[in-house]
Write a protein that holds these residues in place. Structure first.
Motif, PDB file in Angstrom:
ATOM      1  N   ASP A  90       0.824  -1.208   0.000  1.00 33.95           N
ATOM      2  CA  ASP A  90       0.000   0.000   0.000  1.00 33.95           C
ATOM      3  C   ASP A  90       0.856   1.255   0.000  1.00 33.95           C
ATOM      4  O   ASP A  90       0.587   2.211  -0.743  1.00 33.95           O
ATOM      5  CB  ASP A  90      -0.930  -0.011   1.211  1.00 33.95           C
ATOM      6  CG  ASP A  90      -1.796   1.237   1.290  1.00 33.95           C
ATOM      7  OD1 ASP A  90      -2.597   1.452   0.365  1.00 33.95           O
ATOM      8  OD2 ASP A  90      -1.670   1.994   2.269  1.00 33.95           O
ATOM      9  N   LEU A  91       1.906   1.264   0.815  1.00 33.07           N
ATOM     10  CA  LEU A  91       2.763   2.446   0.903  1.00 33.07           C
ATOM     11  C   LEU A  91       3.520   2.693  -0.392  1.00 33.07           C
ATOM     12  O   LEU A  91       3.720   3.842  -0.796  1.00 33.07           O
ATOM     13  CB  LEU A  91       3.735   2.291   2.074  1.00 33.07           C
ATOM     14  CG  LEU A  91       3.103   2.436   3.462  1.00 33.07           C
ATOM     15  CD1 LEU A  91       4.052   1.928   4.533  1.00 33.07           C
ATOM     16  CD2 LEU A  91       2.726   3.883   3.726  1.00 33.07           C
ATOM     17  N   MET A  92       3.944   1.631  -1.053  1.00 32.33           N
ATOM     18  CA  MET A  92       4.644   1.804  -2.320  1.00 32.33           C
ATOM     19  C   MET A  92       3.704   2.338  -3.387  1.00 32.33           C
ATOM     20  O   MET A  92       4.101   3.118  -4.261  1.00 32.33           O
ATOM     21  CB  MET A  92       5.289   0.486  -2.746  1.00 32.33           C
ATOM     22  CG  MET A  92       6.488   0.110  -1.900  1.00 32.33           C
ATOM     23  SD  MET A  92       7.287  -1.430  -2.424  1.00 32.33           S
ATOM     24  CE  MET A  92       8.508  -1.603  -1.123  1.00 32.33           C
ATOM     25  N   ARG A  93       2.457   1.927  -3.343  1.00 32.64           N
ATOM     26  CA  ARG A  93       1.491   2.466  -4.292  1.00 32.64           C
ATOM     27  C   ARG A  93       1.170   3.926  -3.994  1.00 32.64           C
ATOM     28  O   ARG A  93       0.819   4.682  -4.883  1.00 32.64           O
ATOM     29  CB  ARG A  93       0.221   1.622  -4.266  1.00 32.64           C
ATOM     30  CG  ARG A  93       0.428   0.253  -4.887  1.00 32.64           C
ATOM     31  CD  ARG A  93      -0.788  -0.633  -4.764  1.00 32.64           C
ATOM     32  NE  ARG A  93      -0.520  -1.956  -5.328  1.00 32.64           N
ATOM     33  CZ  ARG A  93      -1.281  -3.013  -5.123  1.00 32.64           C
ATOM     34  NH1 ARG A  93      -2.366  -2.921  -4.381  1.00 32.64           N
ATOM     35  NH2 ARG A  93      -0.971  -4.171  -5.679  1.00 32.64           N
ATOM     36  N   ARG A  94       1.300   4.319  -2.729  1.00 29.75           N
ATOM     37  CA  ARG A  94       1.080   5.716  -2.355  1.00 29.75           C
ATOM     38  C   ARG A  94       2.234   6.606  -2.813  1.00 29.75           C
ATOM     39  O   ARG A  94       2.081   7.824  -2.919  1.00 29.75           O
ATOM     40  CB  ARG A  94       0.946   5.843  -0.841  1.00 29.75           C
ATOM     41  CG  ARG A  94      -0.361   5.316  -0.251  1.00 29.75           C
ATOM     42  CD  ARG A  94      -0.259   5.307   1.269  1.00 29.75           C
ATOM     43  NE  ARG A  94      -1.454   4.771   1.890  1.00 29.75           N
ATOM     44  CZ  ARG A  94      -2.339   5.494   2.577  1.00 29.75           C
ATOM     45  NH1 ARG A  94      -2.154   6.794   2.692  1.00 29.75           N
ATOM     46  NH2 ARG A  94      -3.390   4.937   3.119  1.00 29.75           N
ATOM     47  N   GLY A  95       3.410   5.990  -3.019  1.00 30.44           N
ATOM     48  CA  GLY A  95       4.544   6.786  -3.474  1.00 30.44           C
ATOM     49  C   GLY A  95       5.865   6.498  -2.791  1.00 30.44           C
ATOM     50  O   GLY A  95       6.898   7.041  -3.176  1.00 30.44           O
ATOM     51  N   ALA A  96       5.850   5.650  -1.750  1.00 30.18           N
ATOM     52  CA  ALA A  96       7.118   5.284  -1.108  1.00 30.18           C
ATOM     53  C   ALA A  96       7.934   4.403  -2.046  1.00 30.18           C
ATOM     54  O   ALA A  96       7.387   3.588  -2.778  1.00 30.18           O
ATOM     55  CB  ALA A  96       6.855   4.552   0.201  1.00 30.18           C
ATOM     56  N   GLU A  97       9.240   4.579  -2.030  1.00 26.50           N
ATOM     57  CA  GLU A  97      10.103   3.777  -2.895  1.00 26.50           C
ATOM     58  C   GLU A  97      10.603   2.526  -2.195  1.00 26.50           C
ATOM     59  O   GLU A  97      10.858   1.510  -2.836  1.00 26.50           O
ATOM     60  CB  GLU A  97      11.295   4.604  -3.373  1.00 26.50           C
ATOM     61  CG  GLU A  97      12.262   3.810  -4.242  1.00 26.50           C
ATOM     62  CD  GLU A  97      13.307   4.666  -4.901  1.00 26.50           C
ATOM     63  OE1 GLU A  97      14.495   4.326  -4.804  1.00 26.50           O
ATOM     64  OE2 GLU A  97      12.944   5.681  -5.514  1.00 26.50           O
ATOM     65  N   ASP A  98      10.736   2.582  -0.880  1.00 30.93           N
ATOM     66  CA  ASP A  98      11.344   1.474  -0.162  1.00 30.93           C
ATOM     67  C   ASP A  98      10.654   1.282   1.178  1.00 30.93           C
ATOM     68  O   ASP A  98      10.086   2.227   1.742  1.00 30.93           O
ATOM     69  CB  ASP A  98      12.837   1.753   0.069  1.00 30.93           C
ATOM     70  CG  ASP A  98      13.693   0.523  -0.141  1.00 30.93           C
ATOM     71  OD1 ASP A  98      13.183  -0.584   0.080  1.00 30.93           O
ATOM     72  OD2 ASP A  98      14.859   0.669  -0.519  1.00 30.93           O
ATOM     73  N   TYR A  99      10.719   0.043   1.680  1.00 29.04           N
ATOM     74  CA  TYR A  99      10.141  -0.301   2.987  1.00 29.04           C
ATOM     75  C   TYR A  99      11.176  -1.154   3.706  1.00 29.04           C
ATOM     76  O   TYR A  99      11.415  -2.296   3.331  1.00 29.04           O
ATOM     77  CB  TYR A  99       8.835  -1.073   2.777  1.00 29.04           C
ATOM     78  CG  TYR A  99       8.073  -1.422   4.041  1.00 29.04           C
ATOM     79  CD1 TYR A  99       7.006  -0.643   4.474  1.00 29.04           C
ATOM     80  CD2 TYR A  99       8.394  -2.551   4.788  1.00 29.04           C
ATOM     81  CE1 TYR A  99       6.280  -0.967   5.617  1.00 29.04           C
ATOM     82  CE2 TYR A  99       7.681  -2.885   5.942  1.00 29.04           C
ATOM     83  CZ  TYR A  99       6.624  -2.092   6.341  1.00 29.04           C
ATOM     84  OH  TYR A  99       5.917  -2.421   7.471  1.00 29.04           O
ATOM     85  N   LEU A 100      11.819  -0.578   4.703  1.00 29.42           N
ATOM     86  CA  LEU A 100      12.874  -1.266   5.423  1.00 29.42           C
ATOM     87  C   LEU A 100      12.404  -1.611   6.829  1.00 29.42           C
ATOM     88  O   LEU A 100      11.734  -0.809   7.487  1.00 29.42           O
ATOM     89  CB  LEU A 100      14.126  -0.388   5.503  1.00 29.42           C
ATOM     90  CG  LEU A 100      14.715   0.084   4.164  1.00 29.42           C
ATOM     91  CD1 LEU A 100      15.932   0.964   4.416  1.00 29.42           C
ATOM     92  CD2 LEU A 100      15.077  -1.098   3.287  1.00 29.42           C
TER      93      LEU A 100
END
Length: 252
Positions: A90-100
């Motif tokens: 969901d966050l990547m679709r919102r615009g985040a590039e990475d999730y660490l």
């Protein structure tokens, strides 16, 4: 030190210290402890924004939306103490590039930020260059070089562009691999989109779903069907950025 700014939104002083030590030679680092302070700092248009999702009682998800709206050129990297596949998607679709996921390996964080800064510098250089209708702005940017090696590269791109074969672009971070990929796409005459997949930013359990799509209920949080990035790139070009960062078993 460059003029780039990395904004860290996290209330843990230990994280502040680590980020300043790991990234201090790459860019100016500004550390804030609340979402409100982070929102105010967006006026400086930071190159990279590092966000701790579990910050007090506020939701980091909505702050990601705030960053994308207020500073659209910023690269957003989310840091979380929880491994949550559905939330990462969901966050990547919102615009985040990475999730660490914490604890974050310092060298991994540095590499992610280095890549983001290099990509932004290349994009700025390409945007500042005059475009050519014949070859496209990316190839025109490469063609401004006069060395024999660069002229040979441009010649290879023109020869390769009409082909349907897969192209492998090799080089260190920051040398312009995405610029070469875009030049190949623009010179090919394809009418479909140029779709970039940051392989290093996708959790291994999401790679198949992101590339090939999924049906509703395929995993927790998959409320509806979604076509994959391969289908989205139909008629155009799919650029698998940093494919070497994929786990070895997924690379084939």
């Amino acid at each position: 030190m460059s003029d780039d700014l990395v904004l860290l939104v996290d209330d843990d002083p230990d994280i502040h210290f680590v980020v300043e030590q790991v990234l201090g030679d790459l860019a100016k680092v500004q550390c804030v402890t609340t979402m409100e302070e982070g929102a105010a700092a967006l006026d400086a248009q930071p190159s990279v924004v590092l966000i701790d999702l579990e910050l007090g009682t506020l939701k980091g998800d909505s702050f990601v939306d705030r960053v994308v709206e207020a500073s659209p050129l910023s690269t957003v990297i989310v840091i979380s103490g929880v491994r949550d596949t559905a939330r990462a998607v969901d966050l990547m679709r919102r615009g985040a590039e990475d999730y660490l996921v914490k604890p974050v390996e310092p060298l991994l964080l540095r590499r992610r930020v280095e890549r983001a800064l290099a990509r932004q510098r290349n994009a700025s250089s390409a945007a500042a260059s005059p475009s050519s209708e014949a070859d496209g702005p990316s190839l025109n940017r490469l063609g401004m070089a006069t060395s024999s090696l660069m002229l040979d590269l441009c010649s290879q791109i023109r020869k390769m562009a009409p082909s349907e074969l897969t192209a492998l672009v090799i080089g260190e971070t920051g040398v312009g691999k995405e610029l070469v990929a875009r030049a190949l796409h623009e010179a090919s005459g394809r009418t479909g989109p140029f779709v970039t997949v940051n392989c290093g930013a996708l959790p291994r359990e999401l790679m198949e779903a992101e590339l090939f799509g999924h049906t509703a209920g395929a995993f927790t949080g998959a409320r509806g069907a979604r076509k994959g990035l391969v289908r989205e790139a139909e008629g155009g070009t799919l650029f698998l950025d940093e494919v070497g960062d994929l786990p070895v078993e997924l690379q084939p």
